[in-house]
Write a protein that holds these residues in place. Structure first.
Motif, PDB file in Angstrom:
ATOM      1  N   TYR A  26       0.872  -1.090   0.067  1.00  0.00           N
ATOM      2  CA  TYR A  26       0.265  -0.048  -0.080  1.00  0.00           C
ATOM      3  C   TYR A  26       0.834   1.189  -0.008  1.00  0.00           C
ATOM      4  O   TYR A  26       1.943   1.264   0.855  1.00  0.00           O
ATOM      5  N   PHE A  27       0.548   2.112  -0.911  1.00  0.00           N
ATOM      6  CA  PHE A  27       1.425   3.206  -1.021  1.00  0.00           C
ATOM      7  C   PHE A  27       0.660   4.455  -1.661  1.00  0.00           C
ATOM      8  O   PHE A  27       0.243   4.245  -2.563  1.00  0.00           O
ATOM      9  N   LEU A  28       0.402   5.273  -0.833  1.00  0.00           N
ATOM     10  CA  LEU A  28      -0.316   6.826  -1.132  1.00  0.00           C
ATOM     11  C   LEU A  28      -1.617   6.386  -1.520  1.00  0.00           C
ATOM     12  O   LEU A  28      -2.038   7.047  -2.847  1.00  0.00           O
ATOM     13  N   GLY A  29      -2.398   5.507  -1.023  1.00  0.00           N
ATOM     14  CA  GLY A  29      -3.646   5.119  -1.686  1.00  0.00           C
ATOM     15  C   GLY A  29      -3.677   4.199  -2.456  1.00  0.00           C
ATOM     16  O   GLY A  29      -4.777   3.923  -2.965  1.00  0.00           O
ATOM     17  N   ILE A  30      -2.607   3.655  -3.101  1.00  0.00           N
ATOM     18  CA  ILE A  30      -2.552   2.640  -4.067  1.00  0.00           C
ATOM     19  C   ILE A  30      -2.131   1.373  -3.443  1.00  0.00           C
ATOM     20  O   ILE A  30      -1.275   1.203  -2.934  1.00  0.00           O
ATOM     21  N   GLU A  31      -3.135   0.532  -3.770  1.00  0.00           N
ATOM     22  CA  GLU A  31      -2.941  -1.051  -3.431  1.00  0.00           C
ATOM     23  C   GLU A  31      -2.284  -1.793  -4.218  1.00  0.00           C
ATOM     24  O   GLU A  31      -2.382  -1.678  -5.477  1.00  0.00           O
ATOM     25  N   VAL A  32      -1.157  -2.434  -3.876  1.00  0.00           N
ATOM     26  CA  VAL A  32      -0.203  -3.383  -4.926  1.00  0.00           C
ATOM     27  C   VAL A  32      -0.296  -4.797  -4.500  1.00  0.00           C
ATOM     28  O   VAL A  32      -0.086  -5.131  -3.241  1.00  0.00           O
ATOM     29  N   ALA A  33      -0.809  -5.635  -5.297  1.00  0.00           N
ATOM     30  CA  ALA A  33      -0.960  -7.157  -4.881  1.00  0.00           C
ATOM     31  C   ALA A  33       0.174  -7.604  -5.911  1.00  0.00           C
ATOM     32  O   ALA A  33       0.023  -7.444  -7.214  1.00  0.00           O
ATOM     33  N   SER A  34       0.937  -8.157  -5.456  1.00  0.00           N
ATOM     34  CA  SER A  34       2.259  -8.828  -6.254  1.00  0.00           C
ATOM     35  C   SER A  34       2.117 -10.423  -6.551  1.00  0.00           C
ATOM     36  O   SER A  34       1.651 -11.101  -5.542  1.00  0.00           O
ATOM     37  N   PHE A  35       2.216 -11.087  -7.597  1.00  0.00           N
ATOM     38  CA  PHE A  35       2.062 -12.220  -8.092  1.00  0.00           C
ATOM     39  C   PHE A  35       3.826 -12.588  -8.510  1.00  0.00           C
ATOM     40  O   PHE A  35       4.471 -11.686  -9.053  1.00  0.00           O
ATOM     41  N   PRO A  36       3.852 -13.809  -8.719  1.00  0.00           N
ATOM     42  CA  PRO A  36       5.429 -14.116  -9.334  1.00  0.00           C
ATOM     43  C   PRO A  36       5.622 -13.479 -10.653  1.00  0.00           C
ATOM     44  O   PRO A  36       6.813 -13.151 -11.005  1.00  0.00           O
ATOM     45  N   LYS A  37       4.515 -13.155 -11.672  1.00  0.00           N
ATOM     46  CA  LYS A  37       4.774 -12.847 -12.851  1.00  0.00           C
ATOM     47  C   LYS A  37       4.077 -11.546 -13.065  1.00  0.00           C
ATOM     48  O   LYS A  37       4.002 -11.080 -14.361  1.00  0.00           O
ATOM     49  N   SER A  38       3.463 -11.015 -12.124  1.00  0.00           N
ATOM     50  CA  SER A  38       2.674  -9.774 -12.416  1.00  0.00           C
ATOM     51  C   SER A  38       2.162  -8.843 -11.162  1.00  0.00           C
ATOM     52  O   SER A  38       2.449  -9.394  -9.856  1.00  0.00           O
ATOM     53  N   TYR A  39       1.804  -7.688 -11.306  1.00  0.00           N
ATOM     54  CA  TYR A  39       1.482  -6.993 -10.282  1.00  0.00           C
ATOM     55  C   TYR A  39      -0.077  -6.465 -10.615  1.00  0.00           C
ATOM     56  O   TYR A  39      -0.477  -6.015 -11.944  1.00  0.00           O
ATOM     57  N   LEU A  40      -0.819  -6.252  -9.445  1.00  0.00           N
ATOM     58  CA  LEU A  40      -2.247  -5.745  -9.848  1.00  0.00           C
ATOM     59  C   LEU A  40      -2.117  -4.347  -8.918  1.00  0.00           C
ATOM     60  O   LEU A  40      -2.071  -4.259  -7.605  1.00  0.00           O
ATOM     61  N   LEU A  41      -2.424  -3.250  -9.737  1.00  0.00           N
ATOM     62  CA  LEU A  41      -2.485  -1.993  -8.906  1.00  0.00           C
ATOM     63  C   LEU A  41      -3.873  -1.596  -8.664  1.00  0.00           C
ATOM     64  O   LEU A  41      -4.688  -1.479  -9.790  1.00  0.00           O
ATOM     65  N   SER A  42      -4.300  -1.091  -7.648  1.00  0.00           N
ATOM     66  CA  SER A  42      -5.749  -0.727  -7.271  1.00  0.00           C
ATOM     67  C   SER A  42      -6.077   0.377  -6.421  1.00  0.00           C
ATOM     68  O   SER A  42      -5.101   0.579  -5.633  1.00  0.00           O
TER      69      SER A  42
END
Length: 269
Positions: free
Chosen positions: A32-48
Protein backbone atom coordinates in the motif's frame (compact mmCIF):
# COMPACT_ATOMS: atom_id res chain seq x y z
CA UNK A 1 11.07 4.39 0.53
CA UNK A 2 10.65 1.75 -2.18
CA UNK A 3 13.78 -0.20 -3.16
CA UNK A 4 13.95 -2.14 -6.41
CA UNK A 5 16.75 -3.98 -8.16
CA UNK A 6 17.69 -6.81 -10.51
CA UNK A 7 18.33 -9.35 -7.73
CA UNK A 8 17.20 -9.95 -4.17
CA UNK A 9 20.81 -9.82 -2.96
CA UNK A 10 21.31 -6.31 -4.37
CA UNK A 11 18.11 -5.13 -2.72
CA UNK A 12 19.22 -6.56 0.62
CA UNK A 13 22.61 -4.83 0.34
CA UNK A 14 21.07 -1.44 -0.35
CA UNK A 15 18.52 -1.91 2.42
CA UNK A 16 21.18 -2.76 5.02
CA UNK A 17 23.31 0.23 4.08
CA UNK A 18 20.36 2.58 4.35
CA UNK A 19 19.35 1.12 7.72
CA UNK A 20 22.89 1.65 9.02
CA UNK A 21 22.83 5.36 8.13
CA UNK A 22 19.20 6.45 8.54
CA UNK A 23 16.54 5.79 11.16
CA UNK A 24 14.26 3.64 9.01
CA UNK A 25 11.76 0.84 9.40
CA UNK A 26 11.51 -2.07 7.00
CA UNK A 27 7.82 -2.55 6.13
CA UNK A 28 8.43 -5.57 3.89
CA UNK A 29 7.11 -5.99 0.35
CA UNK A 30 5.11 -3.12 -1.12
CA UNK A 31 1.38 -3.51 -0.46
CA UNK A 32 0.00 0.00 0.00
CA UNK A 33 1.47 3.33 -1.05
CA UNK A 34 -0.27 6.73 -1.14
CA UNK A 35 -3.71 5.21 -1.56
CA UNK A 36 -2.57 2.68 -4.20
CA UNK A 37 -2.94 -0.99 -3.30
CA UNK A 38 -0.36 -3.34 -4.81
CA UNK A 39 -0.93 -7.09 -5.09
CA UNK A 40 2.20 -8.91 -6.23
CA UNK A 41 2.34 -12.26 -7.97
CA UNK A 42 5.31 -14.22 -9.40
CA UNK A 43 4.88 -12.70 -12.86
CA UNK A 44 2.58 -9.71 -12.42
CA UNK A 45 1.37 -6.85 -10.27
CA UNK A 46 -2.16 -5.61 -9.72
CA UNK A 47 -2.57 -1.90 -8.96
CA UNK A 48 -5.82 -0.74 -7.44
CA UNK A 49 -7.29 2.22 -5.57
CA UNK A 50 -10.47 0.48 -4.41
CA UNK A 51 -10.15 1.67 -0.79
CA UNK A 52 -9.53 5.23 -1.88
CA UNK A 53 -12.36 5.07 -4.44
CA UNK A 54 -14.77 3.80 -1.79
CA UNK A 55 -13.85 6.73 0.46
CA UNK A 56 -14.49 9.17 -2.39
CA UNK A 57 -17.94 7.68 -3.09
CA UNK A 58 -18.88 7.87 0.60
CA UNK A 59 -17.60 11.44 0.76
CA UNK A 60 -20.13 12.41 -1.92
CA UNK A 61 -22.97 11.26 0.33
CA UNK A 62 -24.90 9.32 -2.31
CA UNK A 63 -28.18 8.16 -0.82
CA UNK A 64 -28.90 5.37 -3.34
CA UNK A 65 -27.07 2.25 -4.48
CA UNK A 66 -27.52 2.86 -8.20
CA UNK A 67 -24.61 2.16 -10.56
CA UNK A 68 -24.16 3.05 -14.23
CA UNK A 69 -22.37 1.27 -17.06
CA UNK A 70 -20.43 4.29 -18.37
CA UNK A 71 -18.83 7.26 -16.58
CA UNK A 72 -20.66 9.74 -18.82
CA UNK A 73 -23.90 9.60 -20.76
CA UNK A 74 -23.63 9.18 -24.52
CA UNK A 75 -23.19 12.42 -26.52
CA UNK A 76 -23.37 14.63 -23.43
CA UNK A 77 -21.58 17.96 -23.86
CA UNK A 78 -21.13 20.02 -20.70
CA UNK A 79 -21.51 23.75 -21.19
CA UNK A 80 -20.19 26.36 -18.77
CA UNK A 81 -23.56 28.15 -18.86
CA UNK A 82 -26.06 25.26 -18.54
CA UNK A 83 -27.88 24.81 -15.25
CA UNK A 84 -27.95 26.96 -12.13
CA UNK A 85 -24.79 27.84 -10.15
CA UNK A 86 -24.15 25.67 -7.10
CA UNK A 87 -24.79 27.40 -3.79
CA UNK A 88 -21.56 25.96 -2.36
CA UNK A 89 -19.07 24.57 -4.90
CA UNK A 90 -16.65 23.33 -2.22
CA UNK A 91 -17.72 19.67 -2.30
CA UNK A 92 -17.70 19.64 -6.11
CA UNK A 93 -14.12 20.90 -6.18
CA UNK A 94 -12.98 18.48 -3.48
CA UNK A 95 -14.49 15.48 -5.27
CA UNK A 96 -13.02 16.47 -8.63
CA UNK A 97 -9.60 16.77 -6.99
CA UNK A 98 -10.02 13.25 -5.56
CA UNK A 99 -11.07 11.91 -8.98
CA UNK A 100 -7.99 13.42 -10.63
CA UNK A 101 -5.82 11.33 -8.30
CA UNK A 102 -8.01 8.30 -8.92
CA UNK A 103 -7.06 8.38 -12.63
CA UNK A 104 -3.62 7.10 -11.58
CA UNK A 105 -5.02 3.57 -11.87
CA UNK A 106 -8.36 4.24 -13.63
CA UNK A 107 -7.72 5.25 -17.24
CA UNK A 108 -11.39 4.62 -18.08
CA UNK A 109 -12.42 7.83 -16.30
CA UNK A 110 -9.54 10.00 -17.52
CA UNK A 111 -11.52 11.81 -20.22
CA UNK A 112 -14.64 12.65 -18.25
CA UNK A 113 -12.62 13.69 -15.18
CA UNK A 114 -10.64 15.98 -17.49
CA UNK A 115 -13.95 17.53 -18.61
CA UNK A 116 -15.44 18.15 -15.14
CA UNK A 117 -12.08 19.44 -13.92
CA UNK A 118 -12.29 22.31 -16.42
CA UNK A 119 -15.51 23.52 -14.75
CA UNK A 120 -14.33 23.81 -11.13
CA UNK A 121 -14.13 27.63 -11.24
CA UNK A 122 -17.90 28.01 -11.56
CA UNK A 123 -19.66 24.63 -11.27
CA UNK A 124 -23.39 24.34 -11.98
CA UNK A 125 -26.13 21.81 -11.34
CA UNK A 126 -25.56 20.03 -14.67
CA UNK A 127 -21.88 19.63 -13.82
CA UNK A 128 -22.82 18.17 -10.43
CA UNK A 129 -25.10 15.67 -12.18
CA UNK A 130 -22.21 14.62 -14.44
CA UNK A 131 -19.97 14.25 -11.38
CA UNK A 132 -22.53 11.98 -9.70
CA UNK A 133 -22.61 9.84 -12.85
CA UNK A 134 -18.85 9.33 -12.57
CA UNK A 135 -19.17 8.37 -8.92
CA UNK A 136 -21.93 5.83 -9.66
CA UNK A 137 -19.73 4.33 -12.37
CA UNK A 138 -16.83 4.08 -9.91
CA UNK A 139 -19.11 2.35 -7.41
CA UNK A 140 -19.87 -0.35 -9.99
CA UNK A 141 -16.21 -0.81 -10.98
CA UNK A 142 -14.61 -0.24 -7.60
CA UNK A 143 -12.67 -3.52 -7.63
CA UNK A 144 -11.26 -3.13 -11.13
CA UNK A 145 -7.47 -3.23 -11.15
CA UNK A 146 -4.62 -2.35 -13.48
CA UNK A 147 -2.58 -5.43 -14.48
CA UNK A 148 1.16 -5.13 -15.10
CA UNK A 149 2.36 -8.50 -16.34
CA UNK A 150 5.78 -9.83 -17.33
CA UNK A 151 4.37 -12.74 -19.35
CA UNK A 152 3.95 -10.72 -22.55
CA UNK A 153 6.49 -9.55 -25.10
CA UNK A 154 8.21 -6.19 -24.57
CA UNK A 155 6.57 -4.58 -27.57
CA UNK A 156 5.70 -0.92 -27.15
CA UNK A 157 2.68 0.31 -29.11
CA UNK A 158 0.57 3.44 -28.97
CA UNK A 159 -2.94 4.60 -29.87
CA UNK A 160 -3.88 8.24 -30.45
CA UNK A 161 -7.23 9.91 -31.02
CA UNK A 162 -8.92 13.31 -30.78
CA UNK A 163 -12.45 14.65 -30.63
CA UNK A 164 -12.49 17.49 -33.11
CA UNK A 165 -13.94 20.72 -31.64
CA UNK A 166 -15.49 18.61 -28.87
CA UNK A 167 -15.52 21.36 -26.21
CA UNK A 168 -18.72 23.35 -26.70
CA UNK A 169 -17.33 26.26 -24.66
CA UNK A 170 -14.30 27.14 -26.80
CA UNK A 171 -14.42 24.52 -29.61
CA UNK A 172 -10.97 23.21 -28.81
CA UNK A 173 -10.24 19.53 -29.41
CA UNK A 174 -9.16 17.00 -26.80
CA UNK A 175 -6.11 14.80 -27.30
CA UNK A 176 -6.18 11.27 -25.94
CA UNK A 177 -3.54 8.58 -26.17
CA UNK A 178 -2.53 5.37 -24.45
CA UNK A 179 0.59 3.21 -24.64
CA UNK A 180 0.96 -0.51 -24.00
CA UNK A 181 4.09 -2.46 -23.15
CA UNK A 182 3.09 -5.92 -24.24
CA UNK A 183 -0.49 -6.18 -23.00
CA UNK A 184 0.10 -3.90 -20.00
CA UNK A 185 -1.21 -0.35 -20.13
CA UNK A 186 1.61 1.87 -18.85
CA UNK A 187 0.78 5.41 -19.97
CA UNK A 188 -2.33 7.39 -20.90
CA UNK A 189 -3.50 10.99 -21.09
CA UNK A 190 -6.54 13.07 -21.95
CA UNK A 191 -5.79 16.78 -22.46
CA UNK A 192 -7.34 19.73 -24.23
CA UNK A 193 -5.28 21.01 -27.16
CA UNK A 194 -3.81 24.50 -26.77
CA UNK A 195 -5.12 25.84 -30.09
CA UNK A 196 -8.33 25.44 -32.07
CA UNK A 197 -8.04 22.90 -34.88
CA UNK A 198 -9.71 23.91 -38.15
CA UNK A 199 -10.09 20.34 -39.39
CA UNK A 200 -10.38 16.85 -37.96
CA UNK A 201 -7.07 15.94 -39.63
CA UNK A 202 -5.35 18.78 -37.80
CA UNK A 203 -6.80 17.70 -34.44
CA UNK A 204 -5.85 14.06 -35.03
CA UNK A 205 -2.35 15.01 -36.13
CA UNK A 206 -1.75 17.04 -32.99
CA UNK A 207 -2.85 13.99 -30.99
CA UNK A 208 -0.29 11.94 -32.93
CA UNK A 209 2.39 14.52 -32.07
CA UNK A 210 1.61 14.27 -28.34
CA UNK A 211 1.66 10.47 -28.51
CA UNK A 212 4.96 10.57 -30.43
CA UNK A 213 6.55 12.66 -27.68
CA UNK A 214 5.41 10.09 -25.11
CA UNK A 215 6.77 7.23 -27.24
CA UNK A 216 10.19 8.87 -27.52
CA UNK A 217 10.34 9.55 -23.78
CA UNK A 218 9.30 5.99 -22.86
CA UNK A 219 11.85 4.46 -25.24
CA UNK A 220 14.57 6.53 -23.59
CA UNK A 221 13.31 5.55 -20.13
CA UNK A 222 13.21 1.84 -21.02
CA UNK A 223 16.72 2.10 -22.48
CA UNK A 224 17.99 3.63 -19.22
CA UNK A 225 16.37 0.72 -17.36
CA UNK A 226 18.16 -1.81 -19.54
CA UNK A 227 15.17 -2.70 -21.72
CA UNK A 228 16.24 -2.52 -25.36
CA UNK A 229 13.53 -2.17 -27.99
CA UNK A 230 14.97 -3.29 -31.30
CA UNK A 231 11.76 -2.88 -33.29
CA UNK A 232 9.95 0.34 -34.14
CA UNK A 233 6.96 1.42 -32.10
CA UNK A 234 3.67 1.36 -34.04
CA UNK A 235 1.41 4.37 -33.55
CA UNK A 236 -2.23 3.73 -34.44
CA UNK A 237 -4.55 6.51 -35.60
CA UNK A 238 -8.02 6.20 -37.14
CA UNK A 239 -7.79 9.30 -39.35
CA UNK A 240 -6.56 8.54 -42.88
CA UNK A 241 -5.77 12.17 -43.66
CA UNK A 242 -3.52 12.50 -40.60
CA UNK A 243 -1.70 9.29 -41.54
CA UNK A 244 -1.14 10.55 -45.09
CA UNK A 245 0.21 13.86 -43.78
CA UNK A 246 2.77 11.94 -41.69
CA UNK A 247 4.07 10.21 -44.83
CA UNK A 248 3.79 13.17 -47.22
CA UNK A 249 6.96 15.27 -47.51
CA UNK A 250 5.23 18.04 -49.51
CA UNK A 251 3.32 20.55 -47.40
CA UNK A 252 0.16 22.10 -48.76
CA UNK A 253 -2.46 24.56 -47.53
CA UNK A 254 -4.14 22.25 -45.03
CA UNK A 255 -0.90 21.48 -43.17
CA UNK A 256 0.62 24.95 -42.76
CA UNK A 257 -0.83 25.36 -39.28
CA UNK A 258 0.68 22.10 -38.05
CA UNK A 259 4.04 22.22 -39.78
CA UNK A 260 5.97 21.83 -36.53
CA UNK A 261 3.96 18.77 -35.50
CA UNK A 262 4.41 17.34 -39.00
CA UNK A 263 8.19 17.65 -38.79
CA UNK A 264 8.21 16.23 -35.25
CA UNK A 265 6.23 13.09 -36.08
CA UNK A 266 7.95 12.53 -39.45
CA UNK A 267 11.40 12.78 -37.84
CA UNK A 268 10.65 9.91 -35.48
CA UNK A 269 8.66 7.98 -38.10
Amino acid sequence: MIITGPTHANIQTVRQRLLSVFDMKDLGPLRYFLGIEVASFPKSYLLSQSKYANEVVHRAGLTDDRVVATPVELNVKLSASDGAPLDDPTLYRELVGCLVYLTVTCPDIAYVVHVVNQLVSAPRTTHWTALLCILRYIRGTIFHSLLLSSTFSLELRAYADADWAGDVNDRKSTTSFCLFLGDSLISWKSKKQSVIARSSAEAEYRAMAHATAEIVWLRWLLFDMGVFLFSSTPLYCDNRSAIQIAHNSIFHERTKLIEIDCHFVRQHL
